[in-house]
Write a protein that holds these residues in place. Sequence first.
Motif, PDB file in Angstrom:
ATOM      1  N   MET A  35     105.154 -24.000  78.214  1.00  0.00           N
ATOM      2  CA  MET A  35     106.164 -24.644  77.363  1.00  0.00           C
ATOM      3  C   MET A  35     105.763 -26.073  77.005  1.00  0.00           C
ATOM      4  O   MET A  35     106.607 -26.959  76.918  1.00  0.00           O
ATOM      5  CB  MET A  35     107.532 -24.637  78.064  1.00  0.00           C
ATOM      6  CG  MET A  35     108.162 -23.256  78.212  1.00  0.00           C
ATOM      7  SD  MET A  35     108.720 -22.514  76.675  1.00  0.00           S
ATOM      8  CE  MET A  35     110.184 -23.506  76.370  1.00  0.00           C
ATOM      9  N   THR A  37     103.843 -28.719  74.092  1.00  0.00           N
ATOM     10  CA  THR A  37     103.988 -28.824  72.637  1.00  0.00           C
ATOM     11  C   THR A  37     103.347 -27.628  71.919  1.00  0.00           C
ATOM     12  O   THR A  37     103.948 -27.040  71.020  1.00  0.00           O
ATOM     13  CB  THR A  37     103.343 -30.128  72.130  1.00  0.00           C
ATOM     14  OG1 THR A  37     103.876 -31.215  72.890  1.00  0.00           O
ATOM     15  CG2 THR A  37     103.619 -30.349  70.660  1.00  0.00           C
ATOM     16  N   CYS A  38     102.137 -27.277  72.367  1.00  0.00           N
ATOM     17  CA  CYS A  38     101.418 -26.182  71.711  1.00  0.00           C
ATOM     18  C   CYS A  38     102.200 -24.878  71.805  1.00  0.00           C
ATOM     19  O   CYS A  38     102.338 -24.140  70.835  1.00  0.00           O
ATOM     20  CB  CYS A  38     100.027 -26.020  72.339  1.00  0.00           C
ATOM     21  SG  CYS A  38     100.024 -26.045  74.150  1.00  0.00           S
ATOM     22  N   ILE A  40     105.520 -24.483  72.437  1.00  0.00           N
ATOM     23  CA  ILE A  40     106.811 -24.596  71.738  1.00  0.00           C
ATOM     24  C   ILE A  40     106.617 -24.434  70.226  1.00  0.00           C
ATOM     25  O   ILE A  40     107.333 -23.686  69.571  1.00  0.00           O
ATOM     26  CB  ILE A  40     107.500 -25.943  72.067  1.00  0.00           C
ATOM     27  CG1 ILE A  40     107.913 -25.982  73.549  1.00  0.00           C
ATOM     28  CG2 ILE A  40     108.723 -26.167  71.171  1.00  0.00           C
ATOM     29  CD1 ILE A  40     108.409 -27.343  74.018  1.00  0.00           C
ATOM     30  N   ALA A  41     105.589 -25.121  69.692  1.00  0.00           N
ATOM     31  CA  ALA A  41     105.356 -25.054  68.249  1.00  0.00           C
ATOM     32  C   ALA A  41     104.975 -23.635  67.825  1.00  0.00           C
ATOM     33  O   ALA A  41     105.293 -23.204  66.720  1.00  0.00           O
ATOM     34  CB  ALA A  41     104.256 -26.040  67.851  1.00  0.00           C
ATOM     35  N   ARG A  45     109.734 -20.643  72.748  1.00  0.00           N
ATOM     36  CA  ARG A  45     111.155 -20.652  73.112  1.00  0.00           C
ATOM     37  C   ARG A  45     111.798 -19.266  72.983  1.00  0.00           C
ATOM     38  O   ARG A  45     112.411 -18.801  73.952  1.00  0.00           O
ATOM     39  CB  ARG A  45     111.915 -21.698  72.284  1.00  0.00           C
ATOM     40  CG  ARG A  45     113.352 -21.915  72.755  1.00  0.00           C
ATOM     41  CD  ARG A  45     114.113 -22.870  71.849  1.00  0.00           C
ATOM     42  NE  ARG A  45     114.246 -22.310  70.509  1.00  0.00           N
ATOM     43  CZ  ARG A  45     114.753 -22.970  69.471  1.00  0.00           C
ATOM     44  NH1 ARG A  45     115.173 -24.212  69.615  1.00  0.00           N
ATOM     45  NH2 ARG A  45     114.826 -22.387  68.288  1.00  0.00           N
ATOM     46  N   LEU A  48     110.406 -17.014  75.808  1.00  0.00           N
ATOM     47  CA  LEU A  48     111.051 -17.306  77.093  1.00  0.00           C
ATOM     48  C   LEU A  48     112.441 -16.679  77.140  1.00  0.00           C
ATOM     49  O   LEU A  48     112.813 -16.022  78.119  1.00  0.00           O
ATOM     50  CB  LEU A  48     111.166 -18.824  77.286  1.00  0.00           C
ATOM     51  CG  LEU A  48     112.016 -19.285  78.464  1.00  0.00           C
ATOM     52  CD1 LEU A  48     111.267 -19.091  79.778  1.00  0.00           C
ATOM     53  CD2 LEU A  48     112.442 -20.743  78.327  1.00  0.00           C
ATOM     54  N   VAL A  52     113.845 -13.901  79.832  1.00  0.00           N
ATOM     55  CA  VAL A  52     114.967 -14.179  80.736  1.00  0.00           C
ATOM     56  C   VAL A  52     116.082 -13.153  80.517  1.00  0.00           C
ATOM     57  O   VAL A  52     116.628 -12.589  81.472  1.00  0.00           O
ATOM     58  CB  VAL A  52     115.496 -15.622  80.515  1.00  0.00           C
ATOM     59  CG1 VAL A  52     116.803 -15.846  81.256  1.00  0.00           C
ATOM     60  CG2 VAL A  52     114.448 -16.634  80.968  1.00  0.00           C
ATOM     61  N   VAL A  65     111.313 -15.941  86.486  1.00  0.00           N
ATOM     62  CA  VAL A  65     110.713 -16.507  85.274  1.00  0.00           C
ATOM     63  C   VAL A  65     110.759 -18.028  85.386  1.00  0.00           C
ATOM     64  O   VAL A  65     111.821 -18.602  85.604  1.00  0.00           O
ATOM     65  CB  VAL A  65     111.468 -16.047  84.009  1.00  0.00           C
ATOM     66  CG1 VAL A  65     110.815 -16.624  82.754  1.00  0.00           C
ATOM     67  CG2 VAL A  65     111.525 -14.521  83.929  1.00  0.00           C
ATOM     68  N   THR A  66     109.600 -18.682  85.292  1.00  0.00           N
ATOM     69  CA  THR A  66     109.557 -20.144  85.347  1.00  0.00           C
ATOM     70  C   THR A  66     108.756 -20.690  84.160  1.00  0.00           C
ATOM     71  O   THR A  66     108.183 -19.931  83.388  1.00  0.00           O
ATOM     72  CB  THR A  66     108.919 -20.663  86.655  1.00  0.00           C
ATOM     73  OG1 THR A  66     107.585 -20.160  86.729  1.00  0.00           O
ATOM     74  CG2 THR A  66     109.692 -20.212  87.875  1.00  0.00           C
ATOM     75  N   GLN A  67     108.740 -22.019  84.044  1.00  0.00           N
ATOM     76  CA  GLN A  67     108.047 -22.663  82.916  1.00  0.00           C
ATOM     77  C   GLN A  67     106.980 -23.611  83.430  1.00  0.00           C
ATOM     78  O   GLN A  67     107.100 -24.158  84.513  1.00  0.00           O
ATOM     79  CB  GLN A  67     109.053 -23.467  82.085  1.00  0.00           C
ATOM     80  CG  GLN A  67     110.184 -22.638  81.525  1.00  0.00           C
ATOM     81  CD  GLN A  67     111.191 -23.478  80.765  1.00  0.00           C
ATOM     82  OE1 GLN A  67     110.866 -24.504  80.193  1.00  0.00           O
ATOM     83  NE2 GLN A  67     112.441 -23.024  80.761  1.00  0.00           N
ATOM     84  N   CYS A  70     100.995 -27.045  79.524  1.00  0.00           N
ATOM     85  CA  CYS A  70      99.935 -26.397  78.751  1.00  0.00           C
ATOM     86  C   CYS A  70      99.051 -25.580  79.682  1.00  0.00           C
ATOM     87  O   CYS A  70      98.538 -26.081  80.668  1.00  0.00           O
ATOM     88  CB  CYS A  70      99.110 -27.472  78.046  1.00  0.00           C
ATOM     89  SG  CYS A  70      97.805 -26.800  77.025  1.00  0.00           S
ATOM     90  N   ILE A  71      98.863 -24.305  79.345  1.00  0.00           N
ATOM     91  CA  ILE A  71      98.042 -23.430  80.182  1.00  0.00           C
ATOM     92  C   ILE A  71      96.562 -23.605  79.825  1.00  0.00           C
ATOM     93  O   ILE A  71      95.675 -23.251  80.593  1.00  0.00           O
ATOM     94  CB  ILE A  71      98.553 -21.956  80.061  1.00  0.00           C
ATOM     95  CG1 ILE A  71      99.927 -21.842  80.735  1.00  0.00           C
ATOM     96  CG2 ILE A  71      97.581 -20.958  80.665  1.00  0.00           C
ATOM     97  CD1 ILE A  71     100.635 -20.503  80.582  1.00  0.00           C
ATOM     98  N   GLY A  72      96.284 -24.192  78.656  1.00  0.00           N
ATOM     99  CA  GLY A  72      94.903 -24.545  78.312  1.00  0.00           C
ATOM    100  C   GLY A  72      94.257 -23.676  77.249  1.00  0.00           C
ATOM    101  O   GLY A  72      93.104 -23.867  76.911  1.00  0.00           O
ATOM    102  N   CYS A  74      95.497 -23.185  73.919  1.00  0.00           N
ATOM    103  CA  CYS A  74      96.485 -23.473  72.872  1.00  0.00           C
ATOM    104  C   CYS A  74      96.358 -22.550  71.662  1.00  0.00           C
ATOM    105  O   CYS A  74      97.338 -22.210  71.029  1.00  0.00           O
ATOM    106  CB  CYS A  74      96.356 -24.923  72.420  1.00  0.00           C
ATOM    107  SG  CYS A  74      96.370 -26.073  73.806  1.00  0.00           S
TER     108      CYS A  74
END
Lengths: 129, 187
Positions: A35, A37-38, A40-41, A45, A48, A52, A65-67, A70-72, A74
């Motif tokens: 979650m 910027t990359c 979300i854009a 959302r 997710l 849920v 479920v967690t947040q 950046c996972i890397g 993008c």
Amino acid sequence: MKTIEELRELRESMQRKMSLRKAGDDETVRVVVGMATCGIAAGARPVLSALVDEVGKRGLKNVIVTQTGCIGVCRLEPVFEVYGPDGSKTTYVKMTPEKALRVVSEHLANGRVVEEYTIGAAEREEARK
Amino acid sequence: MKELALNVLDLAQNSIAAGARRIEIDVAESEAENTLEIAVSDDGAGMEPEQAALAADPFFTTRKTRRVGLGLALFKQEAEQSGGFFRLESEKGRGTRVWATFRLDSIDRPPLGDMAATLAALVQGAPDADITYRRKSGGGSFELSTAELRRELGGVPLAEPEVLRWISRYVAENEARLSRGRGPGES
């Protein structure tokens, strides 16, 4: 209109349900949604929210479920990772709410990885291009 | 971003990453002043002046995974493109406040978008933080406070799907009430 009274009713029904739940279950599956910027854009959302909702609707009590940030990867967002109770990790990429629902029903509920949505499949696809 | 609500989600994620316990989100529209104001304030780690000055620069980031940080830069650009401005105030150890004003009638202004989904996502990610959402427009105002919800819910966690659905509907219904309260021909 949603009111505080409704929330109080919700509280009573939830408290009854929660007391039935097992504590300290080691069969826990963790789903971690990127979650930053990359993510979300790119549409993380609604992904997710689909996860849920569906996990709640199916009553998958062993799924959390967690947040995260950046996972890397993008360029492949929205991305989420599934950590199985056996220590396995599956990275799902280019997710949509529809794809997320399929992962819930096949992987989270029935333990079958949806191979075509994984990072491995996406990278093989990119290599072919 | 397609909607300002996604910027709000992104800004509040920064607050969570900064260890904030309290996050305040204010969204206010004024037809009379032709403005839409969005502010996100937190009591997180805050920044040194040098870092705060660079925070909205896309080529500055504290992240280790890559070397650009686009969130604040995007928000600033969107505000300035729609005839508004962007401010960031931060104090090390005290918190950060990001504040932007948009011209309400600017065609370059992204729509506010789905604040209900943004708040549900935020509460899901940080159920222990005290998140306050204050919303004002010509049509009225409302507030959502997770500290208050927590008191009403007793021991029921805020991140339960049923609770998140309640939050999302509560915000969506109030947003709809506020837009109905506006005069004809306004959007």
